[in-house]
Scaffold this motif. Structure first.
Motif, mmCIF file in Angstrom:
data_model
loop_
_atom_site.group_PDB
_atom_site.id
_atom_site.type_symbol
_atom_site.label_atom_id
_atom_site.label_comp_id
_atom_site.label_asym_id
_atom_site.label_seq_id
_atom_site.Cartn_x
_atom_site.Cartn_y
_atom_site.Cartn_z
ATOM 1 N N UNK A 288 0.831 -1.241 0.014
ATOM 2 C CA UNK A 288 0.056 0.014 -0.164
ATOM 3 C C UNK A 288 0.989 1.313 -0.024
ATOM 4 N N UNK A 289 0.468 2.123 -0.886
ATOM 5 C CA UNK A 289 1.318 3.609 -0.991
ATOM 6 C C UNK A 289 0.142 4.701 -0.922
ATOM 7 N N UNK A 290 0.775 5.541 0.016
ATOM 8 C CA UNK A 290 -0.285 6.739 0.434
ATOM 9 C C UNK A 290 -0.277 7.578 -0.657
ATOM 10 N N UNK A 291 -1.343 8.436 -0.753
ATOM 11 C CA UNK A 291 -1.650 9.274 -1.801
ATOM 12 C C UNK A 291 -0.368 10.646 -1.998
ATOM 13 N N UNK A 292 0.023 10.956 -0.763
ATOM 14 C CA UNK A 292 1.031 11.850 -0.748
ATOM 15 C C UNK A 292 2.359 11.471 -1.401
ATOM 16 N N UNK A 293 2.654 10.038 -1.128
ATOM 17 C CA UNK A 293 3.955 9.505 -1.636
ATOM 18 C C UNK A 293 3.865 9.653 -3.046
ATOM 19 N N UNK A 294 2.866 8.851 -3.663
ATOM 20 C CA UNK A 294 2.720 9.113 -5.140
ATOM 21 C C UNK A 294 2.736 10.506 -5.879
ATOM 22 N N UNK A 295 1.957 11.507 -5.076
ATOM 23 C CA UNK A 295 2.174 12.865 -5.640
ATOM 24 C C UNK A 295 3.349 13.228 -5.619
ATOM 25 N N UNK A 296 4.242 12.723 -4.502
ATOM 26 C CA UNK A 296 5.798 13.282 -4.575
ATOM 27 C C UNK A 296 6.358 12.815 -5.600
ATOM 28 N N UNK A 297 6.205 11.390 -5.892
ATOM 29 C CA UNK A 297 7.001 10.926 -6.994
ATOM 30 C C UNK A 297 6.549 11.622 -8.324
ATOM 31 N N UNK A 298 5.374 12.061 -8.457
ATOM 32 C CA UNK A 298 4.999 12.650 -9.738
ATOM 33 C C UNK A 298 5.637 14.084 -9.920
#
Length: 428
Positions: A288-298
């Motif tokens: 599971x990956x948090x939304x904030x982590x995914x946004x940071x990767x973007x």
């Protein structure tokens, strides 16, 4: 044979780290002169399910179970995803909706110590005659959920049986406890129950030295540190079948509180500065990956080099670990998490791949990585040295020389840890 009754909420087909500890102890206890019996809920609400773990339950193990009422079933009316998150302790620090705030307040203030509290009385009634009939020598309660310890408390008061409380995580000092929107009265109730358990049990088992030091301030009872571990023979591992790309893999939940911006900055810079790195680098997120982590990767332009696998079975997770060029371990940057030792660390050790640790200062897990020579550790402020380390590992990868020569990790095998547990149960 010494008979031990283990009372646990998490059991196959539950997935995640909570189930592994006692599933493995049960596997090896009979080799050490101890006959385990297990008591579990019959109809639990598990946030993660891994049916493959059913195959690891010993066929001759005696398992008792009764129905459990959990209000999370009612909470699912408002949304199954939110109910699962609240159930598993996945609590966002920011951007909470009004509904999330309400559910957290209800969980923290109306269900003390947790929403499994309704299982305490039925479990006491069910287990009392079994303890006498089976002539149980010792009961072990393992939490969280910490309501399991209150089952042990009730049984010990009525039977005078030896009771050992196993804390896989701390109680009131764990990081998410502060997010439950507790009233002053609720905080006092949690602390009172925690103190009652710590002072009433005969002995305690904890998974870190940090938790032991914390509990020693609250009780004079004996406290044993028995960490989690890995269940594979190190001698059988061979450096074959590794990823053809320079993979940096995180196995397990990477929630928004575990968002190492310094790492993303370092990777982003390397992707822009080094064409070979851009062509060969792969960030692999398994779990599971948090939304904030995914946004940071973007935001940092890393998504094109990222593979997001989501939750996989435990066996698949181990395979990802063993194939990865580098393994990533991240912990929340706070004082409360200094004593948190993620269960996956030990399987990382067993995979015998370099570990990149990012966590708080004075992090016990970080010290273990350094002491075992299994990798390197950085805090959340260090970027330049982290970047240099990644580049150094990448160059070794290009030369097919990337490896790790770890030491003293055999003590974390499940067999060794079960022997240690058995010694506490039989000889002390």
């Amino acid at each position: 044979m010494h008979k031990v009754l283990i009372i646990t909420y998490y059991w196959p087909p539950a997935g995640g780290p909570g189930v592994q500890r006692w599933l493995k102890f049960v596997k090896y206890l009979p080799e050490n002169g101890i006959l385990p019996l297990v008591y579990i809920p019959k109809n639990p609400t598990y946030p993660i399910v891994d049916p493959s773990l059913n195959k690891e339950v010993p066929k001759d193990l005696e398992v008792y179970s009764t129905n459990i009422f959990e209000p999370y079933n009612i909470a699912s009316f408002f949304g199954k995803k939110k109910a699962r998150q609240i159930s598993s302790g996945v609590i966002a620090s920011q951007d909470q909706s009004t509904l999330e705030k309400l559910l957290l307040w209800i969980r923290g203030n109306l269900f003390i110590p947790d929403a499994r509290k309704f299982w305490i009385k039925p479990s006491f009634d069910y287990l009392l005659p079994i303890i006498k009939e089976q002539q149980i020598d010792t009961i072990i309660t393992t939490g969280p959920p910490h309501s399991i310890h209150l089952i042990g408390l009730a049984l010990s008061e009525h039977t005078k049986i030896r009771w050992i409380a196993d804390f896989r995580d701390p109680w009131t000092s764990i990081s998410y406890h502060k997010k439950l929107r507790l009233s002053k009265k609720a905080k006092e109730k949690h602390k009172s129950l925690e103190k009652q358990v710590l002072q009433s049990c005969d002995e305690l088992i904890v998974t870190s030295e940090t938790t032991k030091l914390e509990f020693e301030k609250l009780t004079a009872k004996r406290i044993h540190v028995i960490t989690n571990g890995f269940d594979v023979a190190i001698s059988t591992l061979k450096p074959e079948g590794l990823d053809v790309k320079f993979s940096l893999s995180h196995i397990g939940s990477m929630l928004s509180d575990r968002n190492p911006l310094n790492l993303w900055v370092a990777i982003s810079e390397l992707l822009h500065e080094n064409k070979a790195f851009k062509d060969l680098f792969k960030l692999q997120l398994v779990g599971v990956v948090g939304e904030q982590v995914l946004q940071s990767l973007k935001d940092y332009g890393i998504m094109d080099n990222t593979i997001y696998k989501g939750y996989v079975s435990h066996q698949e997770a181990i395979e990802f670990q063993r194939r990865s060029q580098v393994l990533l371990l991240v912990e929340i940057d706070s004082q409360e998490t200094q004593g948190i030792i993620p269960g996956k660390l030990f399987e990382y050790f067993a995979a015998k791949r370099p570990i990149l640790g990012i966590g708080p200062k004075k992090w016990e897990a970080g010290d273990m990585i350094i002491d075992s020579k299994a990798g390197v550790v950085f805090d959340y402020l260090n970027k330049q040295e982290l970047k240099e380390q990644l580049l150094n590992w990448f160059n070794l990868f290009l030369q097919e020389k990337l490896k790790v020569e770890s030491v003293h990790i055999e003590k974390y095998s499940r067999k060794s840890l079960t022997l240690k547990l058995a010694q506490k149960l039989l000889w002390e």
